[in-house]
Design a protein around this motif. Structure first.
Motif, PDB file in Angstrom:
ATOM      1  N   PHE A 257      31.521  30.204  33.735  1.00 48.48           N
ATOM      2  CA  PHE A 257      30.387  29.931  34.616  1.00 48.48           C
ATOM      3  C   PHE A 257      30.018  28.444  34.570  1.00 48.48           C
ATOM      4  N   HIS A 258      29.918  27.883  33.365  1.00 46.73           N
ATOM      5  CA  HIS A 258      29.574  26.466  33.251  1.00 46.73           C
ATOM      6  C   HIS A 258      30.689  25.582  33.813  1.00 46.73           C
ATOM      7  N   CYS A 259      31.928  25.998  33.658  1.00 43.76           N
ATOM      8  CA  CYS A 259      33.039  25.247  34.260  1.00 43.76           C
ATOM      9  C   CYS A 259      32.911  25.249  35.780  1.00 43.76           C
ATOM     10  N   TRP A 260      32.550  26.400  36.340  1.00 44.88           N
ATOM     11  CA  TRP A 260      32.341  26.502  37.789  1.00 44.88           C
ATOM     12  C   TRP A 260      31.182  25.601  38.219  1.00 44.88           C
TER      13      TRP A 260
ATOM     14  N   GLU B 177      24.230  21.971  37.473  1.00 43.24           N
ATOM     15  CA  GLU B 177      23.906  22.156  36.064  1.00 43.24           C
ATOM     16  C   GLU B 177      22.756  23.149  35.981  1.00 43.24           C
ATOM     17  N   ALA B 178      22.842  24.068  35.036  1.00 42.67           N
ATOM     18  CA  ALA B 178      21.778  25.062  34.858  1.00 42.67           C
ATOM     19  C   ALA B 178      20.574  24.430  34.168  1.00 42.67           C
ATOM     20  N   ILE B 179      19.398  24.866  34.572  1.00 43.13           N
ATOM     21  CA  ILE B 179      18.158  24.431  33.930  1.00 43.13           C
ATOM     22  C   ILE B 179      18.024  25.236  32.634  1.00 43.13           C
ATOM     23  N   PRO B 180      17.875  24.559  31.493  1.00 47.60           N
ATOM     24  CA  PRO B 180      17.913  25.248  30.184  1.00 47.60           C
ATOM     25  C   PRO B 180      16.988  26.452  30.041  1.00 47.60           C
ATOM     26  N   ALA B 181      15.741  26.359  30.446  1.00 47.59           N
ATOM     27  CA  ALA B 181      14.810  27.483  30.261  1.00 47.59           C
ATOM     28  C   ALA B 181      15.232  28.685  31.097  1.00 47.59           C
ATOM     29  N   ALA B 182      15.634  28.446  32.328  1.00 51.05           N
ATOM     30  CA  ALA B 182      16.097  29.536  33.195  1.00 51.05           C
ATOM     31  C   ALA B 182      17.399  30.121  32.643  1.00 51.05           C
ATOM     32  N   LEU B 183      18.261  29.257  32.156  1.00 57.52           N
ATOM     33  CA  LEU B 183      19.536  29.688  31.586  1.00 57.52           C
ATOM     34  C   LEU B 183      19.316  30.604  30.386  1.00 57.52           C
TER      35      LEU B 183
ATOM     36  N   ALA C  45      23.763  14.330  40.098  1.00 56.48           N
ATOM     37  CA  ALA C  45      24.036  13.199  40.985  1.00 56.48           C
ATOM     38  C   ALA C  45      25.438  12.638  40.764  1.00 56.48           C
ATOM     39  N   GLU C  46      25.844  12.545  39.526  1.00 54.42           N
ATOM     40  CA  GLU C  46      27.157  11.994  39.218  1.00 54.42           C
ATOM     41  C   GLU C  46      27.731  12.755  38.033  1.00 54.42           C
ATOM     42  N   LYS C  47      28.976  13.182  38.160  1.00 49.41           N
ATOM     43  CA  LYS C  47      29.608  13.872  37.043  1.00 49.41           C
ATOM     44  C   LYS C  47      29.760  12.909  35.878  1.00 49.41           C
ATOM     45  N   THR C  48      29.537  13.443  34.701  1.00 49.98           N
ATOM     46  CA  THR C  48      29.672  12.643  33.501  1.00 49.98           C
ATOM     47  C   THR C  48      31.126  12.213  33.317  1.00 49.98           C
ATOM     48  N   SER C  49      31.322  11.110  32.643  1.00 52.57           N
ATOM     49  CA  SER C  49      32.689  10.651  32.382  1.00 52.57           C
ATOM     50  C   SER C  49      33.315  11.426  31.223  1.00 52.57           C
ATOM     51  N   ASP C  50      32.521  12.226  30.543  1.00 49.63           N
ATOM     52  CA  ASP C  50      33.026  13.026  29.422  1.00 49.63           C
ATOM     53  C   ASP C  50      32.667  14.493  29.647  1.00 49.63           C
ATOM     54  N   ALA C  51      33.536  15.196  30.372  1.00 52.59           N
ATOM     55  CA  ALA C  51      33.284  16.598  30.702  1.00 52.59           C
ATOM     56  C   ALA C  51      33.218  17.455  29.446  1.00 52.59           C
ATOM     57  N   SER C  52      33.982  17.095  28.418  1.00 49.86           N
ATOM     58  CA  SER C  52      33.964  17.873  27.183  1.00 49.86           C
ATOM     59  C   SER C  52      32.586  17.820  26.524  1.00 49.86           C
ATOM     60  N   LYS C  53      32.009  16.637  26.478  1.00 47.28           N
ATOM     61  CA  LYS C  53      30.674  16.494  25.887  1.00 47.28           C
ATOM     62  C   LYS C  53      29.644  17.250  26.729  1.00 47.28           C
ATOM     63  N   TRP C  54      29.769  17.178  28.051  1.00 49.62           N
ATOM     64  CA  TRP C  54      28.856  17.889  28.944  1.00 49.62           C
ATOM     65  C   TRP C  54      28.938  19.398  28.712  1.00 49.62           C
ATOM     66  N   LEU C  55      30.162  19.918  28.664  1.00 44.31           N
ATOM     67  CA  LEU C  55      30.354  21.355  28.468  1.00 44.31           C
ATOM     68  C   LEU C  55      29.829  21.782  27.102  1.00 44.31           C
ATOM     69  N   ARG C  56      30.089  20.980  26.090  1.00 44.31           N
ATOM     70  CA  ARG C  56      29.591  21.278  24.738  1.00 44.31           C
ATOM     71  C   ARG C  56      28.066  21.364  24.752  1.00 44.31           C
ATOM     72  N   LYS C  57      27.429  20.434  25.450  1.00 44.30           N
ATOM     73  CA  LYS C  57      25.969  20.439  25.538  1.00 44.30           C
ATOM     74  C   LYS C  57      25.467  21.702  26.237  1.00 44.30           C
ATOM     75  N   GLN C  58      26.129  22.110  27.305  1.00 48.73           N
ATOM     76  CA  GLN C  58      25.702  23.291  28.052  1.00 48.73           C
ATOM     77  C   GLN C  58      25.835  24.563  27.223  1.00 48.73           C
TER      78      GLN C  58
ATOM     79  N   GLY D   3      21.874  28.200  17.357  1.00 47.88           N
ATOM     80  CA  GLY D   3      21.863  27.594  16.038  1.00 47.88           C
ATOM     81  C   GLY D   3      22.658  26.310  15.926  1.00 47.88           C
ATOM     82  N   PHE D   4      23.228  25.799  17.010  1.00 52.15           N
ATOM     83  CA  PHE D   4      24.037  24.600  16.953  1.00 52.15           C
ATOM     84  C   PHE D   4      23.185  23.363  17.151  1.00 52.15           C
ATOM     85  N   SER D   5      23.648  22.259  16.639  1.00 52.91           N
ATOM     86  CA  SER D   5      22.976  20.988  16.850  1.00 52.91           C
ATOM     87  C   SER D   5      24.025  19.892  16.847  1.00 52.91           C
ATOM     88  N   GLU D   6      23.647  18.702  17.248  1.00 49.12           N
ATOM     89  CA  GLU D   6      24.563  17.564  17.213  1.00 49.12           C
ATOM     90  C   GLU D   6      25.087  17.346  15.795  1.00 49.12           C
TER      91      GLU D   6
END
Length: 171
Positions: A29-32, A39-45, A120-133, A141-144
């Motif tokens: 879903f996040h890849c789509w 991008e999903a809004i965190p609270a709604a997600l 507005a603009e796709k991130t240059s690091d899709a892996s980091k974006w997906l990890r964040k999502q 329970g995950f954190s940076e």
């Protein structure tokens, strides 16, 4: 989703499921969303994630458990093998239904509820974006900090993002 058929994606998704405890349907879903510039809004997600988790626990996981439990018996019984095959099809149908529900959730929000936003603009690091999502939000329970010593399944995220954006490896 055609992404799942791309080289390495199925294995990456199953690794993320088995080693990181992620829901393959949510990963896809996040890849789509990423591919669609959304991008999903965190609270709604978080609210929908709970609904999808219940579906996975009460439907998909039950079918998966039955299929796995019958594996040994299916090796020696044609009728059990046929039953296991039918259960596998039902499991795939349950996952397809879950994916459709994720998509409907994103596309059919009531006018007074915002669930996704345009990026507005796709991130240059899709892996980091997906990890964040998937991993870094106040609802899990995950954190940076836990990613400073990256687990082996992060390579699976990289496999996914290379298929989402083939130029990721060249940057």
């Amino acid at each position: 989703m055609s992404l799942y058929a791309k080289p390495g994606v199925e294995t990456a998704c199953l690794t993320l499921q088995d080693e990181a405890g992620l829901d393959v349907c949510e990963v896809l879903f996040h890849c789509w969303l990423y591919s669609s510039g959304l991008e999903a809004i965190p609270a709604a997600l978080a609210r929908e994630r709970e609904q999808r988790r219940l579906w996975q626990c009460n439907v998909t996981a039950v079918l998966r458990g039955l299929r796995r439990d019958l594996k040994a018996m299916a090796a020696t019984s044609e009728s059990v093998k046929a039953l296991r095959s039918t259960i596998k099809q039902a499991e795939l149908m349950a996952e397809r239904e879950n994916l459709q529900r994720w998509q409907m959730w994103a596309l059919e929000a009531p006018s007074n509820e915002e669930r996704v936003v345009n990026v507005a603009e796709k991130t240059s690091d899709a892996s980091k974006w997906l990890r964040k999502q998937l991993l870094i939000n106040p609802y899990d329970g995950f954190s940076e900090d836990c990613l400073k010593q990256p687990p082996t399944w992060l390579k699976s995220l990289q496999t996914l993002t290379c298929q989402l954006d083939p130029h990721q490896g060249a940057r």
